[in-house]
Design a protein around this motif. Structure first.
Motif, PDB file in Angstrom:
ATOM      1  N   LEU A   5      -1.297  10.543  11.955  1.00 20.18           N
ATOM      2  CA  LEU A   5      -0.279   9.612  12.422  1.00 20.18           C
ATOM      3  C   LEU A   5      -0.183   8.390  11.505  1.00 20.18           C
ATOM      4  O   LEU A   5       0.923   7.927  11.180  1.00 20.18           O
ATOM      5  CB  LEU A   5      -0.597   9.171  13.860  1.00 20.18           C
ATOM      6  CG  LEU A   5       0.432   8.270  14.525  1.00 20.18           C
ATOM      7  CD1 LEU A   5       1.766   8.978  14.641  1.00 20.18           C
ATOM      8  CD2 LEU A   5      -0.078   7.824  15.877  1.00 20.18           C
ATOM      9  N   ILE A   6      -1.302   7.892  11.055  1.00 20.58           N
ATOM     10  CA  ILE A   6      -1.314   6.746  10.136  1.00 20.58           C
ATOM     11  C   ILE A   6      -0.628   7.116   8.820  1.00 20.58           C
ATOM     12  O   ILE A   6       0.189   6.359   8.285  1.00 20.58           O
ATOM     13  CB  ILE A   6      -2.750   6.250   9.904  1.00 20.58           C
ATOM     14  CG1 ILE A   6      -3.285   5.604  11.187  1.00 20.58           C
ATOM     15  CG2 ILE A   6      -2.805   5.261   8.744  1.00 20.58           C
ATOM     16  CD1 ILE A   6      -4.751   5.248  11.126  1.00 20.58           C
ATOM     17  N   PHE A   7      -0.935   8.300   8.285  1.00 25.90           N
ATOM     18  CA  PHE A   7      -0.299   8.735   7.043  1.00 25.90           C
ATOM     19  C   PHE A   7       1.202   8.924   7.215  1.00 25.90           C
ATOM     20  O   PHE A   7       1.984   8.593   6.316  1.00 25.90           O
ATOM     21  CB  PHE A   7      -0.951  10.020   6.520  1.00 25.90           C
ATOM     22  CG  PHE A   7      -2.255   9.794   5.824  1.00 25.90           C
ATOM     23  CD1 PHE A   7      -2.401   8.818   4.853  1.00 25.90           C
ATOM     24  CD2 PHE A   7      -3.367  10.559   6.153  1.00 25.90           C
ATOM     25  CE1 PHE A   7      -3.600   8.608   4.205  1.00 25.90           C
ATOM     26  CE2 PHE A   7      -4.579  10.354   5.520  1.00 25.90           C
ATOM     27  CZ  PHE A   7      -4.698   9.379   4.544  1.00 25.90           C
ATOM     28  N   LEU A   8       1.631   9.445   8.363  1.00 26.29           N
ATOM     29  CA  LEU A   8       3.064   9.600   8.611  1.00 26.29           C
ATOM     30  C   LEU A   8       3.765   8.244   8.689  1.00 26.29           C
ATOM     31  O   LEU A   8       4.865   8.080   8.148  1.00 26.29           O
ATOM     32  CB  LEU A   8       3.295  10.385   9.907  1.00 26.29           C
ATOM     33  CG  LEU A   8       3.017  11.884   9.839  1.00 26.29           C
ATOM     34  CD1 LEU A   8       3.171  12.518  11.213  1.00 26.29           C
ATOM     35  CD2 LEU A   8       3.950  12.541   8.840  1.00 26.29           C
ATOM     36  N   LEU A  10       2.721   5.458   7.247  1.00 24.70           N
ATOM     37  CA  LEU A  10       2.724   4.905   5.893  1.00 24.70           C
ATOM     38  C   LEU A  10       3.790   5.563   5.022  1.00 24.70           C
ATOM     39  O   LEU A  10       4.476   4.889   4.243  1.00 24.70           O
ATOM     40  CB  LEU A  10       1.347   5.061   5.248  1.00 24.70           C
ATOM     41  CG  LEU A  10       0.262   4.121   5.764  1.00 24.70           C
ATOM     42  CD1 LEU A  10      -1.076   4.472   5.118  1.00 24.70           C
ATOM     43  CD2 LEU A  10       0.625   2.686   5.491  1.00 24.70           C
ATOM     44  N   ALA A  11       3.945   6.877   5.151  1.00 27.08           N
ATOM     45  CA  ALA A  11       4.967   7.585   4.376  1.00 27.08           C
ATOM     46  C   ALA A  11       6.361   7.119   4.780  1.00 27.08           C
ATOM     47  O   ALA A  11       7.222   6.899   3.920  1.00 27.08           O
ATOM     48  CB  ALA A  11       4.822   9.091   4.572  1.00 27.08           C
ATOM     49  N   ALA A  12       6.580   6.956   6.089  1.00 28.22           N
ATOM     50  CA  ALA A  12       7.891   6.483   6.546  1.00 28.22           C
ATOM     51  C   ALA A  12       8.155   5.063   6.054  1.00 28.22           C
ATOM     52  O   ALA A  12       9.274   4.747   5.624  1.00 28.22           O
ATOM     53  CB  ALA A  12       7.953   6.542   8.072  1.00 28.22           C
ATOM     54  N   LEU A  14       6.970   3.698   3.374  1.00 29.08           N
ATOM     55  CA  LEU A  14       7.218   3.775   1.930  1.00 29.08           C
ATOM     56  C   LEU A  14       8.636   4.242   1.641  1.00 29.08           C
ATOM     57  O   LEU A  14       9.323   3.678   0.782  1.00 29.08           O
ATOM     58  CB  LEU A  14       6.191   4.711   1.282  1.00 29.08           C
ATOM     59  CG  LEU A  14       6.263   4.852  -0.227  1.00 29.08           C
ATOM     60  CD1 LEU A  14       5.968   3.511  -0.891  1.00 29.08           C
ATOM     61  CD2 LEU A  14       5.292   5.909  -0.704  1.00 29.08           C
ATOM     62  N   VAL A  15       9.087   5.256   2.364  1.00 34.97           N
ATOM     63  CA  VAL A  15      10.450   5.765   2.167  1.00 34.97           C
ATOM     64  C   VAL A  15      11.480   4.689   2.513  1.00 34.97           C
ATOM     65  O   VAL A  15      12.458   4.490   1.780  1.00 34.97           O
ATOM     66  CB  VAL A  15      10.666   7.045   3.008  1.00 34.97           C
ATOM     67  CG1 VAL A  15      12.134   7.421   3.077  1.00 34.97           C
ATOM     68  CG2 VAL A  15       9.845   8.183   2.444  1.00 34.97           C
ATOM     69  N   ILE A  16      11.266   3.984   3.603  1.00 37.75           N
ATOM     70  CA  ILE A  16      12.192   2.918   3.995  1.00 37.75           C
ATOM     71  C   ILE A  16      12.192   1.794   2.959  1.00 37.75           C
ATOM     72  O   ILE A  16      13.252   1.281   2.580  1.00 37.75           O
ATOM     73  CB  ILE A  16      11.834   2.389   5.400  1.00 37.75           C
ATOM     74  CG1 ILE A  16      12.150   3.460   6.440  1.00 37.75           C
ATOM     75  CG2 ILE A  16      12.577   1.100   5.706  1.00 37.75           C
ATOM     76  CD1 ILE A  16      11.642   3.133   7.820  1.00 37.75           C
ATOM     77  N   ALA A  17      11.026   1.415   2.461  1.00 35.53           N
ATOM     78  CA  ALA A  17      10.943   0.344   1.468  1.00 35.53           C
ATOM     79  C   ALA A  17      11.653   0.727   0.178  1.00 35.53           C
ATOM     80  O   ALA A  17      12.391  -0.075  -0.411  1.00 35.53           O
ATOM     81  CB  ALA A  17       9.480   0.001   1.191  1.00 35.53           C
ATOM     82  N   ILE A  18      11.441   1.953  -0.268  1.00 28.94           N
ATOM     83  CA  ILE A  18      12.110   2.404  -1.500  1.00 28.94           C
ATOM     84  C   ILE A  18      13.623   2.461  -1.280  1.00 28.94           C
ATOM     85  O   ILE A  18      14.410   2.052  -2.139  1.00 28.94           O
ATOM     86  CB  ILE A  18      11.549   3.764  -1.954  1.00 28.94           C
ATOM     87  CG1 ILE A  18      10.121   3.571  -2.467  1.00 28.94           C
ATOM     88  CG2 ILE A  18      12.426   4.386  -3.029  1.00 28.94           C
ATOM     89  CD1 ILE A  18       9.403   4.860  -2.788  1.00 28.94           C
ATOM     90  N   GLY A  19      14.045   2.941  -0.130  1.00 30.78           N
ATOM     91  CA  GLY A  19      15.477   3.003   0.176  1.00 30.78           C
ATOM     92  C   GLY A  19      16.114   1.626   0.217  1.00 30.78           C
ATOM     93  O   GLY A  19      17.203   1.419  -0.305  1.00 30.78           O
TER      94      GLY A  19
END
Length: 66
Positions: A5-8, A10-12, A14-19
Motif C-alpha cells: 500500500l505504501i509503494f502504491l 508513493l507511485a501514485a 510520483l505520477v501526479i507530481a510528474i504530471g
C-alpha cells in the motif's frame, strides 16, 4: 500488505507530481516556440525588404554562408 500500500501511494504521488510538472512545461515551451517562430518571420520580412540606405559593408567583408 502494508508495504504494498505504501509503494502504491508513493507511485501514485510520483505520477501526479510528474504530471503536474509536465503539463505547465509543455504549455510554456509551446508558447516560447510560437514567439520564436514569429520573431524569425519578422526578421525575414524585415531583411528581405528594400533598404532606404546604401549597403555600408565593404565588398567581401561578409561573404555569407559557406
Amino acid at each position: 500488505m502494508n508495504t504494498l500500500l505504501i509503494f502504491l501511494i508513493l507511485a501514485a504521488a510520483l505520477v501526479i507530481a510528474i504530471g503536474l510538472a509536465f503539463v505547465p512545461m509543455r504549455l510554456l515551451l509551446g508558447h516560447m516556440a510560437a514567439n520564436i517562430q514569429q520573431f524569425i518571420l519578422r526578421q525575414r520580412e524585415r531583411r528581405s525588404g528594400v533598404r532606404p540606405t546604401a549597403e555600408r559593408r565593404k565588398e567581401g567583408e561578409n561573404p555569407g554562408p559557406a
